[in-house]
Design a protein around this motif. Structure first.
Motif, PDB file in Angstrom:
ATOM      1  N   MET A  53       0.840  -1.180   0.000  1.00 40.19           N
ATOM      2  CA  MET A  53       0.000   0.000   0.000  1.00 40.19           C
ATOM      3  C   MET A  53       0.883   1.241   0.000  1.00 40.19           C
ATOM      4  N   VAL A  54       0.503   2.211  -0.799  1.00 39.18           N
ATOM      5  CA  VAL A  54       1.300   3.421  -0.964  1.00 39.18           C
ATOM      6  C   VAL A  54       1.562   4.120   0.357  1.00 39.18           C
ATOM      7  N   GLY A  55       0.562   4.261   1.197  1.00 36.19           N
ATOM      8  CA  GLY A  55       0.709   4.965   2.466  1.00 36.19           C
ATOM      9  C   GLY A  55       1.672   4.305   3.427  1.00 36.19           C
ATOM     10  N   ASP A  56       1.981   3.033   3.189  1.00 36.20           N
ATOM     11  CA  ASP A  56       2.912   2.313   4.047  1.00 36.20           C
ATOM     12  C   ASP A  56       4.367   2.554   3.667  1.00 36.20           C
ATOM     13  N   LEU A  57       4.593   3.156   2.514  1.00 37.61           N
ATOM     14  CA  LEU A  57       5.953   3.392   2.052  1.00 37.61           C
ATOM     15  C   LEU A  57       6.517   4.645   2.703  1.00 37.61           C
ATOM     16  N   LEU A  58       7.764   4.543   3.173  1.00 34.27           N
ATOM     17  CA  LEU A  58       8.441   5.671   3.807  1.00 34.27           C
ATOM     18  C   LEU A  58       9.503   6.206   2.866  1.00 34.27           C
ATOM     19  N   ARG A 112      13.458  21.322   1.085  1.00 29.90           N
ATOM     20  CA  ARG A 112      13.233  20.041   1.774  1.00 29.90           C
ATOM     21  C   ARG A 112      11.813  19.973   2.309  1.00 29.90           C
ATOM     22  N   ASP A 113      11.378  21.029   2.986  1.00 30.32           N
ATOM     23  CA  ASP A 113      10.025  21.054   3.553  1.00 30.32           C
ATOM     24  C   ASP A 113       8.970  20.950   2.451  1.00 30.32           C
ATOM     25  N   ALA A 114       9.188  21.640   1.343  1.00 28.38           N
ATOM     26  CA  ALA A 114       8.237  21.589   0.228  1.00 28.38           C
ATOM     27  C   ALA A 114       8.179  20.179  -0.362  1.00 28.38           C
ATOM     28  N   THR A 115       9.328  19.516  -0.460  1.00 25.53           N
ATOM     29  CA  THR A 115       9.353  18.158  -1.002  1.00 25.53           C
ATOM     30  C   THR A 115       8.685  17.183  -0.044  1.00 25.53           C
ATOM     31  N   VAL A 116       8.945  17.322   1.245  1.00 21.22           N
ATOM     32  CA  VAL A 116       8.279  16.473   2.244  1.00 21.22           C
ATOM     33  C   VAL A 116       6.765  16.659   2.140  1.00 21.22           C
ATOM     34  N   ASP A 117       6.316  17.906   2.065  1.00 19.68           N
ATOM     35  CA  ASP A 117       4.878  18.185   1.965  1.00 19.68           C
ATOM     36  C   ASP A 117       4.292  17.584   0.686  1.00 19.68           C
ATOM     37  N   LYS A 157       4.046  13.784   1.000  1.00 25.06           N
ATOM     38  CA  LYS A 157       2.910  13.451   1.866  1.00 25.06           C
ATOM     39  C   LYS A 157       1.585  13.665   1.140  1.00 25.06           C
ATOM     40  N   ALA A 158       1.489  14.748   0.357  1.00 25.57           N
ATOM     41  CA  ALA A 158       0.266  15.018  -0.403  1.00 25.57           C
ATOM     42  C   ALA A 158       0.011  13.927  -1.447  1.00 25.57           C
ATOM     43  N   LEU A 159       1.073  13.283  -1.903  1.00 23.32           N
ATOM     44  CA  LEU A 159       0.938  12.183  -2.866  1.00 23.32           C
ATOM     45  C   LEU A 159       0.545  10.877  -2.184  1.00 23.32           C
ATOM     46  N   GLY A 160       0.479  10.883  -0.850  1.00 25.36           N
ATOM     47  CA  GLY A 160      -0.008   9.728  -0.127  1.00 25.36           C
ATOM     48  C   GLY A 160       1.036   8.859   0.540  1.00 25.36           C
ATOM     49  N   PHE A 161       2.274   9.325   0.589  1.00 30.29           N
ATOM     50  CA  PHE A 161       3.353   8.565   1.206  1.00 30.29           C
ATOM     51  C   PHE A 161       3.717   9.145   2.569  1.00 30.29           C
ATOM     52  N   ALA A 191       4.415  17.379  -9.416  1.00 31.90           N
ATOM     53  CA  ALA A 191       3.780  16.288  -8.672  1.00 31.90           C
ATOM     54  C   ALA A 191       3.639  15.016  -9.497  1.00 31.90           C
ATOM     55  N   ASP A 192       3.156  15.134 -10.732  1.00 31.50           N
ATOM     56  CA  ASP A 192       2.945  13.945 -11.568  1.00 31.50           C
ATOM     57  C   ASP A 192       4.255  13.233 -11.873  1.00 31.50           C
ATOM     58  N   GLU A 193       5.286  13.998 -12.176  1.00 34.49           N
ATOM     59  CA  GLU A 193       6.585  13.406 -12.481  1.00 34.49           C
ATOM     60  C   GLU A 193       7.178  12.734 -11.242  1.00 34.49           C
ATOM     61  N   LEU A 194       7.066  13.392 -10.101  1.00 36.55           N
ATOM     62  CA  LEU A 194       7.597  12.812  -8.870  1.00 36.55           C
ATOM     63  C   LEU A 194       6.853  11.529  -8.518  1.00 36.55           C
ATOM     64  N   LEU A 195       5.539  11.538  -8.616  1.00 29.52           N
ATOM     65  CA  LEU A 195       4.762  10.336  -8.328  1.00 29.52           C
ATOM     66  C   LEU A 195       5.171   9.193  -9.241  1.00 29.52           C
TER      67      LEU A 195
END
Length: 134
Positions: free
Chosen positions: A1-6, A17-22, A25-29, A109-113
């Motif tokens: 499950m996506v949410g289980d991935l760290l 860094r903070d923007a990437t973390v956010d 997280k918004a992508l569900g990880f 976002a799409d590319e990162l996901l």
């Protein structure tokens, strides 16, 4: 499950860094931010990381060096390099060394996901907390 991935994010620029973390997280990880490669390497949670997103250029150890250091220690973690200074000549080198994606900042976002899903899908061995990929 996506949410289980760290996902570990390493960037010396606090706002990036903070923007990437956010974004991660918004992508569900789940995401953990580190201000340097050394901070990640000292982390007791390193073995729980399912994917690494790291900046190419950082003081001390940059993203390439971090990837190489982890691989040399026998810990292979799917790695995505990000940079504010993309160079076409670096991309093939990065991919040739086992980097899963080489992407430019600001992150889309799409590319990162797509990169994260591709990285964890192609990870050797089981994907999940506590798995050490060799």
């Amino acid at each position: 499950m996506v949410g289980d991935l760290l996902i570990a994010i390493v960037d010396d620029d606090e706002s990036a860094r903070d923007a990437t973390v956010d974004l991660v997280k918004a992508l569900g990880f789940a995401a953990a931010g580190f201000d340097s490669a050394a901070a990640l390497l000292r982390s007791e949670d390193l073995h729980k990381m399912d994917c690494l997103i790291t900046d190419v250029r950082m003081p001390g150890m940059g993203g390439f060096e971090l990837h190489r250091d982890l691989a040399a220690s026998g810990f292979t973690i799917p790695t995505i390099l990000m940079t504010a200074y993309p160079e076409d000549r670096i991309r093939p080198q990065a991919l040739g060394e086992g980097i899963k994606c080489y992407i430019a900042k600001p992150l889309e976002a799409d590319e990162l996901l797509s990169c994260i899903l591709s990285a964890v899908d192609h990870a050797e061995g089981p994907v999940g907390k506590g798995s050490q990929r060799r």
